[in-house]
Design a protein around this motif. Sequence first.
Motif, short mmCIF file in Angstrom:
data_model
loop_
_atom_site.label_atom_id
_atom_site.label_comp_id
_atom_site.label_asym_id
_atom_site.label_seq_id
_atom_site.Cartn_x
_atom_site.Cartn_y
_atom_site.Cartn_z
N HIS A 15 5.27 11.54 -4.15
CA HIS A 15 3.64 11.52 -4.23
C HIS A 15 3.48 10.18 -4.45
O HIS A 15 3.59 9.80 -5.51
CB HIS A 15 3.16 12.64 -5.24
CG HIS A 15 1.54 12.48 -5.38
ND1 HIS A 15 0.75 13.17 -4.56
CD2 HIS A 15 0.89 11.94 -6.30
CE1 HIS A 15 -0.57 12.94 -4.86
NE2 HIS A 15 -0.59 12.13 -6.26
N LEU A 16 2.85 9.34 -3.41
CA LEU A 16 2.61 7.74 -3.80
C LEU A 16 0.99 7.63 -4.23
O LEU A 16 0.81 6.34 -4.45
CB LEU A 16 2.87 7.22 -2.34
CG LEU A 16 4.54 7.34 -1.82
CD1 LEU A 16 4.67 6.88 -0.56
CD2 LEU A 16 5.35 6.49 -2.92
N HIS A 17 0.26 8.60 -3.79
CA HIS A 17 -1.18 8.33 -3.94
C HIS A 17 -1.97 9.65 -3.75
O HIS A 17 -1.32 10.58 -3.18
CB HIS A 17 -1.75 7.31 -2.90
CG HIS A 17 -3.24 6.96 -3.05
ND1 HIS A 17 -4.21 7.48 -2.51
CD2 HIS A 17 -3.73 5.73 -3.75
CE1 HIS A 17 -5.30 6.92 -3.05
NE2 HIS A 17 -4.97 5.91 -3.81
N GLU B 36 6.74 9.57 -9.42
CA GLU B 36 6.29 9.60 -8.03
C GLU B 36 7.18 10.63 -7.51
O GLU B 36 6.88 11.08 -6.30
CB GLU B 36 6.08 8.31 -7.12
CG GLU B 36 5.19 7.59 -7.59
CD GLU B 36 4.90 6.10 -7.10
OE1 GLU B 36 3.94 5.70 -6.86
OE2 GLU B 36 6.03 5.52 -6.96
N SER C 278 0.94 -1.05 0.10
CA SER C 278 0.00 0.08 0.00
C SER C 278 0.80 1.19 0.19
O SER C 278 2.21 1.41 0.28
CB SER C 278 -0.94 -0.01 1.18
OG SER C 278 -0.18 0.51 2.26
N ALA C 279 0.38 2.40 -0.36
CA ALA C 279 1.01 3.65 -0.60
C ALA C 279 1.35 4.11 1.01
O ALA C 279 2.42 4.51 1.32
CB ALA C 279 -0.06 4.68 -1.27
N GLN C 280 0.58 3.85 1.99
CA GLN C 280 0.72 4.31 3.08
C GLN C 280 1.89 3.45 4.00
O GLN C 280 2.82 3.90 4.62
CB GLN C 280 -0.40 3.99 4.12
CG GLN C 280 -1.50 4.91 3.93
CD GLN C 280 -2.75 4.67 4.51
OE1 GLN C 280 -3.09 3.70 5.16
NE2 GLN C 280 -3.67 5.62 4.75
#
Length: 80
Positions: A70-72, A51, A2-4
């Motif tokens: 910037h991942l999401h 990203e 996940s991005a998080q």
Amino acid sequence: VSAQSRRDQLAEMVLTIKGKAGNEGKLFGSVSNIEIAEAIQAAGINIERREIRMPDGAIRHIGEFEIGVHLHAEVDTTIK
């Protein structure tokens, strides 16, 4: 992944990218989002060059810089 979770992996990351520079600290060439993404990938984190956010363009001087990632849509972080 996940991005998080990728944000958590990147949160404390400090990269060192070596290059040749002149006496005044100006690089011969530059450090772009491509080199930064490759260094992050070498550290074992999956990332794409798109990203990496560099609003001022490529790095052309030696020094320490904060680079946005910037991942999401709602997940951003910075690396040094």
